[in-house]
Design a protein around this motif. Structure first.
Motif, short mmCIF file in Angstrom:
data_model
loop_
_atom_site.label_atom_id
_atom_site.label_comp_id
_atom_site.label_asym_id
_atom_site.label_seq_id
_atom_site.Cartn_x
_atom_site.Cartn_y
_atom_site.Cartn_z
N ASP A 1 40.44 58.18 48.07
CA ASP A 1 39.46 59.21 47.67
C ASP A 1 38.95 60.02 48.85
N ASP A 2 39.87 60.40 49.72
CA ASP A 2 39.49 61.16 50.92
C ASP A 2 39.47 62.66 50.62
N ASP B 1 35.39 68.62 50.23
CA ASP B 1 35.11 67.83 49.03
C ASP B 1 34.37 68.67 48.01
N ARG C 1 38.94 65.53 53.47
CA ARG C 1 40.02 66.01 54.35
C ARG C 1 41.29 66.40 53.61
N HIS C 2 41.43 65.93 52.37
CA HIS C 2 42.64 66.21 51.60
C HIS C 2 42.26 66.77 50.23
#
Length: 513
Positions: free
Chosen positions: A195-196, A62, A199-200
């Motif tokens: 809103d991950d 993030d 991890r992405h």
């Protein structure tokens, strides 16, 4: 016989024409595949994969909330892109933005995006997407948002243009848009996915993140990329616990690229057949930090200045394997405001001793030169200078690197040989930071004047004045800018070394021609 020859002459043009058409079609198809830049649109072999070794694994992907150097190194430029980028001589250059027009009062900037921009999922990166990303950065206080603190409004005027309106001039705005504050996220796609960001990833760069685990991050080529496609189809960023483990993996042939932080590791790998070491200027600065607190002998400007004359900074910079170039002020070559100040305090032991004579012998009480094992040899040399040349009773104290960093940050030292990351550390010479306890009214006024300039070029020129004043006042004794290293197998190349500890540019990683 004549009839047959005549019939052959009539048929031959059609055969030739057909052959020409077929060849032309093949050539056209090949040129189409090669793209505008002379490369295949996917950059080469679709199955080409590489492994890159590093030591600073980010704790989260993030990048909005994670301020670690490691996440910026891994993702900015490769996965996420910024509106602007740094050009030659620390100028501001086009990136996602093709051109911009500032108002004369410095309160409004109009930006025009490049044509055909897309995010990694293929959706359009247009002006409305830019506005949504910048607004989210400001509202949610993402890393770097402070640089956008004077923004009153961000809005798009059409699909390719947007404006930023300021409450007061911010000459650092354009520079801010080359960094964390200028990252553009695919806000709409992220919202759909919850809103991950941990991890992405939701960027527009030449790569996307396919996954991460406890020891690696896997990047895959973004075939929707708007610019020149990456040469590699897949890159694995493999993280190692320390430099020794990284070097072992490189020597074993497990890595195509390695990014050691320490010169000793680079020297070790340079001796290995099949490996090549490149280096470039990085952000880190090695210096003798001087504590300007009232109880310190370095609270006196003349003591600080004679110390700088007594230290052979040029000689140290030339002989240290980690040195890219001598540095004589708080601002480095990759920062706005750098100026060559190496002539301010040339090595002159006689002058230093003469200045020392102004102080009675008992004026100086015993103090410690603090350092870590990496800098021991240079620290020993400086400690000897204090004792033998300056008659200042100094002893050497060697601690581990973390303890050194903690004590310097807290101001718990008299002088310390240390390497700082260098990113905006010059600001510590403005606000009386506990790191240096340094205050200078003239330097503060110049800095404030620089921030009041309506444009970036005016700011940069004024920061050169700031750099000179702080150096002349000998706020510390700067020694050199450190190298960043990129080690590759001799069969591959295309990874620039300059500033690679912050921005790892992997799109060009390919077989060496």
């Amino acid at each position: 016989m004549h009839t047959r020859e005549s019939r052959g002459a009539r048929v031959a043009p059609w055969i030739v024409f057909g052959a020409i058409v077929a060849v032309a079609a093949i050539v056209a198809a090949f040129l189409l595949l090669r793209g505008h830049d002379g490369e295949l649109p996917w950059g080469g072999d679709r199955s080409r994969e590489y492994t890159v070794g590093l030591t600073d694994q980010p704790t989260s992907l993030d990048i909005r909330t994670n301020d670690e150097r490691g996440v910026e190194q891994a993702l900015v430029g490769s996965v996420y892109e910024t509106l602007l980028t740094s050009g030659d001589d620390v100028s501001v250059a086009a990136n996602l933005v093709a051109r911009w027009i500032p108002s004369t009062d410095g309160l409004r900037y109009s930006f025009v995006l490049r044509d055909g921009l897309t995010f990694a999922d293929g959706s359009a990166l247009d002006a409305s997407a830019v506005v949504a990303s910048l607004q989210r950065t400001i509202a949610d206080r993402h890393v770097g948002y402070e640089e956008l603190g004077d923004v009153a409004e961000v809005r798009n005027t059409d699909a390719s243009q947007f404006t930023i309106t300021l409450r007061k001039p911010n000459p650092r705005l354009l520079w801010a848009l080359t960094g964390r504050a200028g990252i553009i996220y695919n806000v709409a796609a992220a919202q759909r996915a919850g809103d991950d960001y941990a991890r992405h990833t939701y960027g527009s760069g030449p790569f996307d993140v396919a996954g991460s685990d406890g020891s690696s991050i896997t990047l895959t080529r973004n075939d929707h990329y708007w610019g020149r496609k990456a040469a590699a189809s897949r890159i694995r960023l493999a993280y190692y616990k320390d430099e020794a483990a990284l070097a072992d993996a490189a020597e074993a042939g497990d890595l195509d690229v390695a990014l050691p932080r320490e010169a000793a590791t680079a020297q070790r790998l340079a001796k290995h057949d099949g490996l090549r070491v490149d280096d470039g200027v990085g952000m880190r600065q090695t210096m003798l930090a001087l504590n300007n607190a009232q109880e310190s002998p370095f609270s006196d400007v003349q003591v600080r200045q004679l110390t700088r004359y007594a230290i052979d900074a040029a000689g140290i910079a030339k002989t240290q394997p980690g040195s890219a170039a001598q540095l004589s002020g708080p601002i480095g070559r990759l920062q706005p405001g750098y100026v060559d100040l190496d002539d301010l305090f040339p090595y002159d032991e006689a002058k230093a001793a003469s200045m020392r004579a102004y102080f009675p012998y008992a004026y100086f009480h015993e103090f410690t030169v603090l350092t870590d094992e990496t800098h021991r040899a240079v620290a020993e040399r400086i400690t000897t200078t204090f004792n033998d040349v300056l008659s200042m009773p100094a002893t050497l104290e060697v601690v581990d690197t973390r303890e050194l960093a903690r004590r310097v940050a807290d101001g718990d030292y008299v002088c310390a040989l240390v390497t700082l990351e260098g990113v905006d550390d010059y600001r510590r010479f403005v606000d009386g930071s506990p790191m240096f306890h340094y205050q200078n009214g003239e330097a503060q006024r110049i800095y404030e004047d620089a921030l009041a300039k309506p444009d970036y070029n005016g700011y940069r020129e004024r920061m050169r004045d700031f750099d000179r004043v702080v150096s002349q006042d000998a706020a510390s004794a700067w020694l050199y800018e450190n190298k960043d290293f990129v080690v590759t197998k001799t069969s591959v190349g295309g990874v620039p070394a300059e500033n690679s500890s912050w921005r790892l540019r992997l799109a060009g990683l390919a077989p060496r021609s």
